[in-house]
Design an enzyme around this catalytic site. Sequence first.
Site, PDB file in Angstrom:
ATOM      1  N   TRP A 102      79.343 155.973  37.407  1.00 24.15           N
ATOM      2  CA  TRP A 102      80.639 155.764  36.750  1.00 24.15           C
ATOM      3  C   TRP A 102      81.616 154.989  37.615  1.00 24.15           C
ATOM      4  O   TRP A 102      82.420 154.192  37.105  1.00 24.15           O
ATOM      5  CB  TRP A 102      81.231 157.090  36.274  1.00 24.15           C
ATOM      6  N   ASP A 177      89.185 158.923  38.493  1.00 23.50           N
ATOM      7  CA  ASP A 177      88.499 159.291  37.254  1.00 23.50           C
ATOM      8  C   ASP A 177      87.976 160.720  37.448  1.00 23.50           C
ATOM      9  O   ASP A 177      87.058 160.955  38.232  1.00 23.50           O
ATOM     10  CB  ASP A 177      87.329 158.312  37.014  1.00 23.50           C
ATOM     11  N   LYS A 201      84.659 167.072  27.836  1.00 22.61           N
ATOM     12  CA  LYS A 201      83.703 167.830  28.657  1.00 22.61           C
ATOM     13  C   LYS A 201      84.233 169.226  28.975  1.00 22.61           C
ATOM     14  O   LYS A 201      83.544 170.213  28.759  1.00 22.61           O
ATOM     15  CB  LYS A 201      83.399 167.077  29.945  1.00 22.61           C
TER      16      LYS A 201
HETATM   17  C1  LIG Z   1      82.998 160.322  35.188  1.00 22.87           C
HETATM   18  C2  LIG Z   1      82.987 159.636  33.855  1.00 22.87           C
HETATM   19  N1  LIG Z   1      83.736 158.524  33.688  1.00 22.87           N
HETATM   20  C3  LIG Z   1      83.756 157.878  32.526  1.00 22.87           C
HETATM   21  C4  LIG Z   1      83.034 158.310  31.435  1.00 22.87           C
HETATM   22  C5  LIG Z   1      83.122 157.562  30.134  1.00 22.87           C
HETATM   23  O1  LIG Z   1      83.930 158.311  29.282  1.00 22.87           O
HETATM   24  P1  LIG Z   1      84.296 157.846  27.802  1.00 22.87           P
HETATM   25  O2  LIG Z   1      83.047 157.899  27.013  1.00 22.87           O
HETATM   26  O3  LIG Z   1      85.328 158.865  27.398  1.00 22.87           O
HETATM   27  O4  LIG Z   1      84.881 156.468  27.904  1.00 22.87           O
HETATM   28  C6  LIG Z   1      82.246 159.453  31.549  1.00 22.87           C
HETATM   29  C7  LIG Z   1      81.446 159.919  30.406  1.00 22.87           C
HETATM   30  O5  LIG Z   1      80.465 160.590  30.491  1.00 22.87           O
HETATM   31  C8  LIG Z   1      82.223 160.124  32.794  1.00 22.87           C
HETATM   32  O6  LIG Z   1      81.478 161.223  32.960  1.00 22.87           O
END
Ligand SMILES: Cc1ncc(COP(=O)(O)O)c(C=O)c1O
Length: 373
Positions: A102, A177, A201
Amino acid sequence: MKRPFNFGAGPAQLPEQVLRRLSVEAINWKGSGMAVAELPHRGKLFQEIIEETKLLTASLLGLPDSFEVMFMQGGARGQNAIIPMNLLNENKKCDHVVTGFWSRISASEALKYANVWVANKIPTTGLKSIQTVSEWEVRPDSSYLHLCANETVDGIEFREIPDLTAIGRGTIPLVIDASSNLFTRKINLKNVGLLYAGAQKNIGIAGLTVILLNKKIVDVESQDCLTICPSVFSYRNAFLNNSCYNTPPTLAILTTKLMLEWISEMGGVAAVGEQNEKKAKAMYDFIDNSSLYSNDVDASCRSLVNIKFFIKQSNLETNFLLGAEERGLINLKGHPSVGGIRASLYNSMPMEGVLRLLDWMSLFEKEYYYEAH
Ligand SMILES: Cc1ncc(COP(=O)(O)O)c(C=O)c1O
């Protein structure tokens, strides 16, 4: 209703109490005869929901007054794009710490708008780990340093939010994040300029992104976004309009309010954190003592909420997953980019789910592994 234990990485399972309250309160809000989804977003009834959700967020996390809680849409991926569009200085430089899937995505999205520098090195040998902060090279004129507090795919988590003062970069705002670990345990937000998390989550359902903005560090009132940034994704607009610049995801905000009330009833973030520690410890202790399962993350940064493990004989994975499903243990398959198995133990996963999974892991090891040796 018999429900499975859902170990998926998100959307995650919700506590049954929350689902029950939602099914009543969402349909007839406070006896108004109106469903929450039907309330005008600037009207008194919905404004009360927003205010209460902001207050609950602040009190559960112990936020100082300098923090503003904001609600937006577009998920964490949306934030990856709008952070540079909102927070870059004139020199358009931002630094990123890349620790897994991520954070790599965040850095590559920022590349569309910014001069991006990766401040850390990813260790290439041994267990997966996070390079120590003292070895990071953060540029002195960077607009901010971005990192991912918990790598949902890789099962890597920062135990502490880094403090850049030790490397002489204490004035650079941290942008974090925390999509998969906000509200899962107590964290120190002192050095954080902006933190974001999708709700699906640990604190609700998809459609809502929670943003914690530290006004002392990031002054969105005087700093507007780049002209290319859609107005709806301007932090300034979100801030000045109490998260109602456009129609917010009203039902998702109510769900988060109910989840936060549930966390309060469970004893607050510290109590939920203790429970999450116990769940993770049970899993890692079992994996470390097993001959069949393994984990590839250094103990100093193993995630408490996304427990990744491999079956040493990978041809047994399908049987493991099928047997798990038969026992009501679902969505355990690891992310395609890393493979293996992943058990996501978010706030709503009770210890009972973890024990049921461990029972299955133990039985599987005896039946399929020892028999083969
Ligand atoms: C740490 C992290 N960042 C970003 C995301 C992407 O999130 P979204 O689908 O809400 O854009 C996720 C999704 O699993 C994630 O776990």
